[in-house]
Design a protein around this motif. Structure first.
Motif, mmCIF file in Angstrom:
data_model
loop_
_atom_site.group_PDB
_atom_site.id
_atom_site.type_symbol
_atom_site.label_atom_id
_atom_site.label_comp_id
_atom_site.label_asym_id
_atom_site.label_seq_id
_atom_site.Cartn_x
_atom_site.Cartn_y
_atom_site.Cartn_z
ATOM 1 N N ARG A 8 -18.196 47.600 87.702
ATOM 2 C CA ARG A 8 -17.312 48.563 87.029
ATOM 3 C C ARG A 8 -16.946 49.716 87.952
ATOM 4 N NH1 ARG A 8 -20.325 50.024 82.037
ATOM 5 N NH2 ARG A 8 -21.535 48.163 82.289
ATOM 6 N N HIS A 59 -14.439 48.512 90.412
ATOM 7 C CA HIS A 59 -13.120 48.374 89.779
ATOM 8 C C HIS A 59 -12.440 49.731 89.585
ATOM 9 C CE1 HIS A 59 -13.394 44.161 89.465
ATOM 10 N NE2 HIS A 59 -14.039 44.062 88.317
ATOM 11 N N ARG A 60 -13.220 50.772 89.318
ATOM 12 C CA ARG A 60 -12.622 52.108 89.182
ATOM 13 C C ARG A 60 -11.948 52.528 90.477
ATOM 14 N NH1 ARG A 60 -17.121 53.234 85.997
ATOM 15 N NH2 ARG A 60 -18.240 54.223 87.703
ATOM 16 N N TYR A 61 -12.630 52.310 91.593
ATOM 17 C CA TYR A 61 -12.022 52.640 92.889
ATOM 18 C C TYR A 61 -10.790 51.784 93.141
ATOM 19 C CZ TYR A 61 -15.864 55.672 94.166
ATOM 20 O OH TYR A 61 -16.768 56.698 94.198
ATOM 21 N N SER A 105 -8.772 50.492 90.966
ATOM 22 C CA SER A 105 -7.649 50.888 90.111
ATOM 23 C C SER A 105 -6.961 52.150 90.619
ATOM 24 C CB SER A 105 -8.098 51.066 88.662
ATOM 25 O OG SER A 105 -8.949 52.188 88.542
#
Length: 123
Positions: free
Chosen positions: A47, A50-52, A54
């Motif tokens: 997660r 994925h934040r980076y 996005s």
């Protein structure tokens, strides 16, 4: 797993599809793991990763991926060669991290690290 890897063998696809299929792939691969704490740790790491992603890569942007990396992991798992599957997985995660770091470098050269750090970096 081999069929899953073979069905998604494109090398250049939209980022959102890569994320979706990659999550499916890793969930399938980890589905036999009985260690719930380890699974939670892996999920937390994914997660965060994925934040980076996005922040750096728009969902509709075409991105390069190495479909052969998943095929290699699947081949070793199917053969029961766990040490080689682990080594191939390590390569997959390391290269994925490297691809994101390259995007971060591109973003920081283009818009400044301050924008990224403050969360205002627009891809």
């Amino acid at each position: 797993m081999s069929e899953f890897a073979a069905a998604f063998d494109q090398e250049l696809v939209e980022h959102s599809l890569v994320i979706s299929k990659d999550d499916e792939w890793h969930a399938l691969m980890l589905s036999a793991c009985p260690n719930k704490r380890l699974l939670a740790l892996i999920e937390t790491s994914r997660r965060a990763f994925h934040r980076y992603e996005s922040l750096l890569v728009p969902d509709d942007q075409k991105v390069e991926r190495n479909a052969a990396e998943h095929a290699e992991i699947a081949r070793h798992l199917a053969a029961g060669d766990i040490p080689e599957a682990v080594a191939a997985l390590r390569v997959n995660w390391t290269r994925g991290t490297q691809r994101i770091l390259e995007k971060l470098g591109e973003a920081s050269r283009g818009q400044g690290v301050t924008a990224f750090a403050s969360g205002t970096l627009a891809p």
